[in-house]
Scaffold this active site. Structure first.
Site, mmCIF file in Angstrom:
data_model
loop_
_atom_site.group_PDB
_atom_site.id
_atom_site.type_symbol
_atom_site.label_atom_id
_atom_site.label_comp_id
_atom_site.label_asym_id
_atom_site.label_seq_id
_atom_site.Cartn_x
_atom_site.Cartn_y
_atom_site.Cartn_z
ATOM 1 N N ASP A 1 9.244 2.836 -0.018
ATOM 2 C CA ASP A 1 8.166 3.432 0.768
ATOM 3 C C ASP A 1 8.369 2.992 2.212
ATOM 4 O OD1 ASP A 1 5.931 4.212 2.098
ATOM 5 O OD2 ASP A 1 4.500 3.462 0.610
ATOM 6 N N TYR B 1 0.854 -1.180 0.000
ATOM 7 C CA TYR B 1 0.000 0.000 0.000
ATOM 8 C C TYR B 1 0.892 1.232 0.000
ATOM 9 C CZ TYR B 1 -3.433 3.490 1.537
ATOM 10 O OH TYR B 1 -4.241 4.595 1.634
ATOM 11 N N LYS C 1 3.876 8.655 9.079
ATOM 12 C CA LYS C 1 3.622 7.995 10.367
ATOM 13 C C LYS C 1 4.622 8.427 11.451
ATOM 14 C CE LYS C 1 0.567 4.770 8.271
ATOM 15 N NZ LYS C 1 0.529 3.919 7.106
HETATM 16 C C1 LIG Z 1 0.002 4.475 5.688
HETATM 17 C C2 LIG Z 1 0.843 4.262 4.504
HETATM 18 C C3 LIG Z 1 0.859 5.168 3.425
HETATM 19 C C4 LIG Z 1 -0.095 6.331 3.344
HETATM 20 O O1 LIG Z 1 0.128 7.262 4.356
HETATM 21 P P1 LIG Z 1 -1.075 8.270 4.741
HETATM 22 O O2 LIG Z 1 -0.444 9.187 5.735
HETATM 23 O O3 LIG Z 1 -2.154 7.423 5.304
HETATM 24 O O4 LIG Z 1 -1.472 8.971 3.505
HETATM 25 C C5 LIG Z 1 1.773 4.968 2.412
HETATM 26 N N1 LIG Z 1 2.610 3.917 2.424
HETATM 27 C C6 LIG Z 1 2.618 3.026 3.431
HETATM 28 C C7 LIG Z 1 3.608 1.908 3.412
HETATM 29 C C8 LIG Z 1 1.723 3.149 4.489
HETATM 30 O O5 LIG Z 1 1.702 2.230 5.454
#
Ligand SMILES: *Cc1c(COP(=O)(O)O)cnc(C)c1O
Length: 424
Positions: A231, A143, A259
């Site tokens: 990511d 994701y 995060k």
């Molecule tokens: C949560 C998440 C996102 C998106 O971040 P948001 O602050 O919710 O937009 C992107 N990549 C990864 C791996 C994530 O866990």
């Protein structure tokens, strides 16, 4: 005390789609209706009815210090008193950028945004601009937030031209997105701008990279001149001071963060080699901007959080995740409930089944076998909050002491016995 959970939810659904501002919060995949959080402190949250839960959601990762950590609260309070947003640069942005550059070997320049979604969306645009190529490769089950190009769905087994993964995302928006199975190094060609990957997949439950996978991606990108994008929205500042790149010793061209980096406030960031980042406006022609980017409250919360994440903190987090994972594994096994608890450093996942998944096809079989919702509710009723979805991971924080973890394990033993009785 305010309203009950259920009356708050009734009010919420009247004015907010599904009653929630992010879909997994709605309990759609586990059934029932959400608890409304009144407050949090360390490892605990209290709901609108005054019920206490040991919280393993921790905002899906930002709460690495636990809720309402005094250092973070103080930093935000102090910053707020001086003004909440100016639209001009501040020292706080420089300080946090220096902290990121110092921690992440190979990252020379970083730009702050307000979410992980903005970070990945901007990194993809930058990679396309820097390489003058269109195509990107992502992996099924990873994701990367909700930008259109990254909401592509794959077929099964092999690398596929992306199909639109949700209504409202046009075929055109995903036409240059290829979706490949996780843990298999895809064939690349000279049309590929970037390969984006979660270096430890943590949005299909926890799926560790197979030995050689990340190294293979690095080599494949190098051989065709594509950029490798990690990511690290979950792994960054959690797997260790240097995130996944430091942990595995594989250096990407671009990183995305979110995060933990915001300490509970809306922050994302993307960064990388200075020559790649120099393509961004105002230096280059890749446009990217944000009214609230580098917001002083958010920078203060991020700084206060990162300052507390030294090597000892990461060792402590790993020890906590190990104690929790081992204890849960034993509790589930004793009850006769088949469970796998994959762990990578401080990252811990839970699957109900006999084998540890290595890709999304395998993960989704276990995530959909119906056991997770039963365990979720049996735990919740006893005061332990796991995420309301089988594709999430556990987020023990630095505030989860051994006593709190042991209490969790005791509760899990009771919950597992109930679920096994139920399944018979
Ligand atoms: C949560 C998440 C996102 C998106 O971040 P948001 O602050 O919710 O937009 C992107 N990549 C990864 C791996 C994530 O866990």
């Amino acid at each position: 005390m305010t309203d009950s959970n259920s009356s708050l939810f009734e009010r919420a659904v009247r004015v907010i789609p599904g009653g929630v501002n992010s879909p997994v919060r709605a309990f759609g995949s586990v059934g029932g209706t959400p608890y409304f959080v009144q407050s949090g402190d360390g490892p605990y949250i209290w709901d609108a009815e005054g019920r206490r839960y040991i919280d393993y959601v921790q905002s899906y990762g930002p709460g690495i210090l636990g809720h309402a950590h005094p250092a973070v609260v103080e930093a935000i309070t102090r910053a707020a008193a001086e003004g909440t947003s100016y639209g001009a640069p501040t020292e706080a942005e420089v300080v946090l950028a220096e902290m990121v550059v110092e921690r992440i070997a190979g990252l020379e320049s970083v730009r702050f945004v307000s979410s992980g979604t903005e970070a990945t969306m901007s990194a993809i645009r930058l990679a396309r601009g820097a390489t003058a190529r269109d195509r990107i490769v992502k992996f099924a089950g990873c994701y990367h937030g909700h930008a259109d190009a990254l909401l592509a769905a794959g077929g099964s087994g092999v690398a596929n031209q992306g199909l639109t993964g949700c209504d409202g995302v046009t075929t055109g928006a995903v036409a240059d997105t290829v979706v490949a199975p996780y843990n298999v190094v895809p064939e690349l060609d000279h049309t590929v701008a970037a390969v984006i990957v979660e270096p430890v997949a943590a949005n299909m439950g926890l799926v560790a990279p197979a030995p050689g996978f990340l190294e293979g991606l690095r080599a494949a990108c190098d051989s065709v001149g594509a950029l490798l994008v990690f990511d690290e929205v979950i792994t960054g500042f959690r797997l260790g001071r240097g995130g996944a790149a430091g942990y595995f010793g594989v250096v990407p061209d671009l990183w995305c963060f979110g995060k933990v980096i915001g300490g509970g406030l809306p922050v994302g960031a993307f960064g990388g080699r200075a020559d790649v980042m120099a393509n961004l406006a105002p230096l280059g022609d890749v446009y990217q901007a944000g009214t609230l980017s580098g917001n002083p409250l958010a920078m203060a919360a991020g700084r206060a959080t990162l300052e507390l994440l030294d090597d000892a903190a990461h060792e402590r987090l790993t020890a906590t995740a190990t104690r929790l994972g081992d204890g849960l594994a034993a509790a589930f096994a004793d009850a006769g409930l088949a469970a796998m608890l994959p762990r990578v450093g401080p990252l811990l996942g839970v699957f109900f089944g006999d084998t540890t998944p290595g890709d999304f096809d395998e993960a989704s079989v276990l995530a959909r076998n119906g056991v997770y919702p039963k365990v979720f509710h049996a735990l919740l009723a006893r005061g332990v909050a796991f995420a309301p979805g089988a594709y999430e991971v556990l987020f023990p924080s630095l505030a989860h002491t051994d006593d709190v973890v042991d209490e969790t394990i005791g509760i899990a033993a009771e919950a597992a016995a109930e679920v096994v009785g139920d399944l018979l």
